[in-house]
Design a protein around this motif. Structure first.
Motif, PDB file in Angstrom:
ATOM      1  N   ILE A 147      39.040  39.083  49.286  1.00  0.00           N
ATOM      2  CA  ILE A 147      38.067  39.351  48.231  1.00  0.00           C
ATOM      3  C   ILE A 147      38.257  40.802  47.841  1.00  0.00           C
ATOM      4  N   ALA A 148      38.625  41.037  46.595  1.00  0.00           N
ATOM      5  CA  ALA A 148      39.000  42.369  46.139  1.00  0.00           C
ATOM      6  C   ALA A 148      37.787  43.283  46.007  1.00  0.00           C
ATOM      7  N   GLU A 168      41.000  36.989  55.251  1.00  0.00           N
ATOM      8  CA  GLU A 168      41.684  38.037  56.007  1.00  0.00           C
ATOM      9  C   GLU A 168      41.103  39.421  55.743  1.00  0.00           C
ATOM     10  N   SER A 169      40.656  39.679  54.505  1.00  0.00           N
ATOM     11  CA  SER A 169      40.107  41.006  54.232  1.00  0.00           C
ATOM     12  C   SER A 169      39.059  40.951  53.132  1.00  0.00           C
ATOM     13  N   ILE A 170      38.087  41.845  53.224  1.00  0.00           N
ATOM     14  CA  ILE A 170      37.033  42.002  52.220  1.00  0.00           C
ATOM     15  C   ILE A 170      37.070  43.460  51.799  1.00  0.00           C
ATOM     16  N   TYR A 201      39.113  41.580  58.133  1.00  0.00           N
ATOM     17  CA  TYR A 201      39.056  43.034  58.066  1.00  0.00           C
ATOM     18  C   TYR A 201      38.115  43.436  56.934  1.00  0.00           C
ATOM     19  N   VAL A 202      37.115  44.228  57.258  1.00  0.00           N
ATOM     20  CA  VAL A 202      36.128  44.677  56.277  1.00  0.00           C
ATOM     21  C   VAL A 202      36.334  46.166  56.016  1.00  0.00           C
ATOM     22  N   SER A 231      35.337  46.312  63.089  1.00  0.00           N
ATOM     23  CA  SER A 231      34.971  47.291  62.065  1.00  0.00           C
ATOM     24  C   SER A 231      34.308  46.593  60.884  1.00  0.00           C
ATOM     25  N   GLY A 232      33.236  47.170  60.384  1.00  0.00           N
ATOM     26  CA  GLY A 232      32.504  46.591  59.250  1.00  0.00           C
ATOM     27  C   GLY A 232      31.474  45.577  59.686  1.00  0.00           C
TER      28      GLY A 232
END
Length: 671
Positions: A147-148, A168-170, A201-202, A231-232
């Motif tokens: 999520i960009a 995988e990442s926010i 991964y945040v 993290s996050g």
């Protein structure tokens, strides 16, 4: 209509264009930035079936403001394609869409629950940022990995997010941007469920502005410790295992009097009430799987302090809980108590009744006074326009205090637990449980089955959208839905009330605005029944402000054209009832055209005739003229366009139902 291609930047920055943009039905190719910056276009946008790709910035900055209709054949959309348009209503995305690029739907007014396509793979930067009316639970489809930054920034009405195992990442951007975090300032979030056993991964700032200590971050049981250290995610104060235990609704409220509410418990096994406030009872207090329970909030003495508590449901043997928040507020009036706002002093039949009822106002909204202030304001707006201002003493006005569990109203995809089930219908207009509304209104002091068809009911949905509508019955009964519009004059709350309630609901006036640059179909063919509709309503004595003939001596207001007291403003103007040709109105501007606070002369006459008839008095034209007050300055001035919106964007024609609501109610009672 045979046009198949519009090239790159073909109409770039053509600010002189105005009105609705209608794309040709055979359009196959649209260029980059084709309509970018055409900022004075207004209304709905329908993408034709033949167009399967929407390029970059195709409609960026058009500020259309209506509804956006996309079809399932669209396979791809470019960056910023629909950015800065103010589109309202719900957005239905193409089912096979794989990517939502950067700023695609940035800064619009979409409402309701956002349902993302099942096979979606990516969500770009600020794709839905600043769509603050989006609500409900957002489920990110399985398969989305990233999520960009800013994707849902400032979507402050979102209530929950479900993040798939594939995530995988926010993202978030560094710096002080107010929309750099994927969910930045989504202050309404009260639930996040992560389905992945490996925490995504945040980036720092992704959830800035989200109340991280107000709710439980739900994760797989085996991954609780990983999320607590990640993290996050570690910023969330409450992280626990996710199990299936849901209470719907998960809020309850009451005023001073005792209040009963039905809750539905849906559990994966046996459940029980773990704790509750001593001023609440829950019956039954345990069960298995799906069960209906009754929550009773006990009465409290007037003048008592407000109180809040939680009913905690627990899955047996799993130490997993779900809470229902309960609040009770002190207020001078009781739930469902009737209040007389105005008593008629003229007329032979005891007064004409107006019943004003809010929906989507919870106990807090009522107790802090905002509900009654809104109702009283609607009443003043109704009587703030002639001829209602002059004939105000003919009306009784009542309100009551119908309590809603939740604040606001629902949409097609979003449920709101409110008293009359008021909901937006796909972003166009409103509906409710009409039988429930009529039954409730019959409790007002002078409303009865004998006068219900002459009683105007105004429902005030607790929403700031413009989308008002009037539901009407052939017998004369009417429910005018008048939201608390925050749009610019003349499309504010006042405009809604005077158009929907005063114009349609009581006055039985027809719409004078123009949607279609075409003749009204006078032959009555099935594809366009408007002429036959109008003819039928005119036969009923409605819509006297419109005519299907333009002949001077045949229109219903011919007596005004040649009367020196009105001939300076009354004439014959073509256009009305959604069509530019073949239908006629009496004056250039009016409340039924563009919501200005002015009814045309024939409209005022029609309203006064109805008032006199309902009051048991005889109408006299000379008496009407003697008491008539007109505002030529308002009638002739243009509407403001600060909001880049017009009445064409938001007005919805009344829905006319067969017969009388009383007949339906009687048949239901017999059954």
């Amino acid at each position: 209509d045979a046009l198949e291609e519009i090239g790159d930047q073909c109409f770039l920055d053509c600010k002189g264009f105005y009105g609705e943009l209608k794309l040709p039905g055979h359009l196959k190719k649209l260029g980059v930035g084709a309509f970018k910056g055409c900022s004075n276009l207004t209304g709905n946008l329908v993408i034709p079936q033949s167009l399967t790709y929407i390029p970059t910035s195709a409609f960026e900055g058009c500020w259309l403001g209506g509804n956006l209709q996309l079809h399932n054949g669209i396979g791809a959309i470019g960056e910023s394609a629909f950015a800065n348009n103010g589109f309202k209503g719900e957005i239905i995305l193409p089912k096979d869409l794989r990517s939502i690029p950067n700023r695609c739907f940035y800064n619009n007014d979409f409402s309701g629950q956002l349902k993302l396509p099942e096979f979606l793979g990516s969500i770009g930067e600020r794709a839905f940022a600043y769509n603050w009316r989006l609500m409900g639970v957002l489920k990110i489809p399985e398969g989305v990995e990233n999520i960009a930054p800013g994707a849902f920034a400032q979507c402050r009405s979102l209530e929950g997010v479900i993040i798939p195992a594939s995530m995988e990442s926010i993202g978030a951007e560094s710096g002080n941007q107010t929309d750099g975090g994927a969910f930045q300032n989504c202050s309404g979030l009260g639930s996040i469920v992560c389905e992945g056993t490996m925490p995504a991964y945040v980036q720092s700032g992704a959830f800035d502005g989200v109340s991280k200590d107000n709710f439980t971050l739900e994760v797989p049981e085996s991954a609780v410790h990983q999320y607590q250290a990640a993290s996050g995610w570690c910023d969330f104060k409450r992280i626990a295992a996710h199990h299936e235990l849901v209470c719907r609704p998960s809020v309850a409220c009451a005023l001073n009097s005792q209040h009963k509410q039905t809750l539905t418990i849906n559990a994966e096994g046996e459940w029980e009430v773990a704790s509750k406030p001593d001023w609440c009872d829950v019956t039954p207090s345990s069960g298995t799987h799906k069960t209906e329970v009754t929550l009773t909030v006990k009465s409290m003495a007037k003048g008592s302090a407000n109180r809040e508590g939680k009913v905690v449901f627990r899955l047996k043997k799993k130490d997993y809980t779900h809470e229902c928040s309960v609040s009770q507020y002190n207020y001078e009036y009781a739930e469902d108590q009737w209040l007389t706002l105005q008593k008629a002093t003229k007329g032979n039949n005891g007064g004409i009744n107006i019943v004003v009822l809010g929906d989507g106002f919870n106990a807090k909204d009522i107790a802090d006074g905002s509900y009654l202030r809104s109702v009283k304001q609607e009443v003043e707006y109704f009587f703030g326009i002639e001829p209602y201002k002059t004939y105000r003493n003919y009306f009784n006005v009542y309100t009551a205090f119908p309590l809603s569990t939740e604040t606001g109203v629902g949409t097609v995809n979003t449920i709101r637990y409110n008293r009359f089930n008021t909901t937006f219908t796909g972003g166009v207009g409103l509906k409710a449980d009409y039988d429930e509304v009529f039954d409730y209104a019959l409790g007002a002091p002078t409303v009865s089955a004998a006068n219900l068809d002459q009683t105007l009911i105004i429902v005030v949905p607790n929403s700031t959208d413009y989308g008002g509508i009037c539901q009407m019955w052939e017998s004369g009964a009417a429910i005018a839905f008048c939201p608390l519009s925050t749009y610019e004059y003349p499309f504010d709350t006042r405009g809604v009330v005077q158009h929907e309630a005063g114009g349609h609901g009581f006055g039985k006036l027809g719409d004078e605005y123009i949607y279609h640059n075409a003749f009204i179909d006078a032959c009555g063919c099935s594809c366009c029944p408007h002429a036959d509709e109008l003819r039928a309503y005119l036969a009923m004595g409605w819509y006297e402000n419109l005519s299907l003939t333009g002949k001077m001596h045949s229109v219903g207001w011919s007596h005004l054209i040649y009367d020196d007291r009105y001939s300076d403003i009354v004439d014959i103007f073509e256009g009305g009832y959604m069509h530019s040709r073949g239908v006629f109105r009496s004056e250039q501007n009016s409340c039924m055209n563009n919501d200005i606070p002015y009814y045309s002369t024939i409209s005022r006459q029609s309203i006064v005739k109805r008032i006199k008839r309902y009051a048991g008095e005889t109408f006299s034209f000379e008496d009407f003229v003697k008491n008539d007050k007109r505002d030529v300055a308002t009638a002739t001035r243009s509407t403001m366009r600060n909001d880049s919106r017009t009445a064409h964007t938001y007005q919805h024609a009344p829905v006319v139902h067969k017969g009388s609501p009383l007949k339906k109610r009687m048949s239901k009672r017999k059954k």
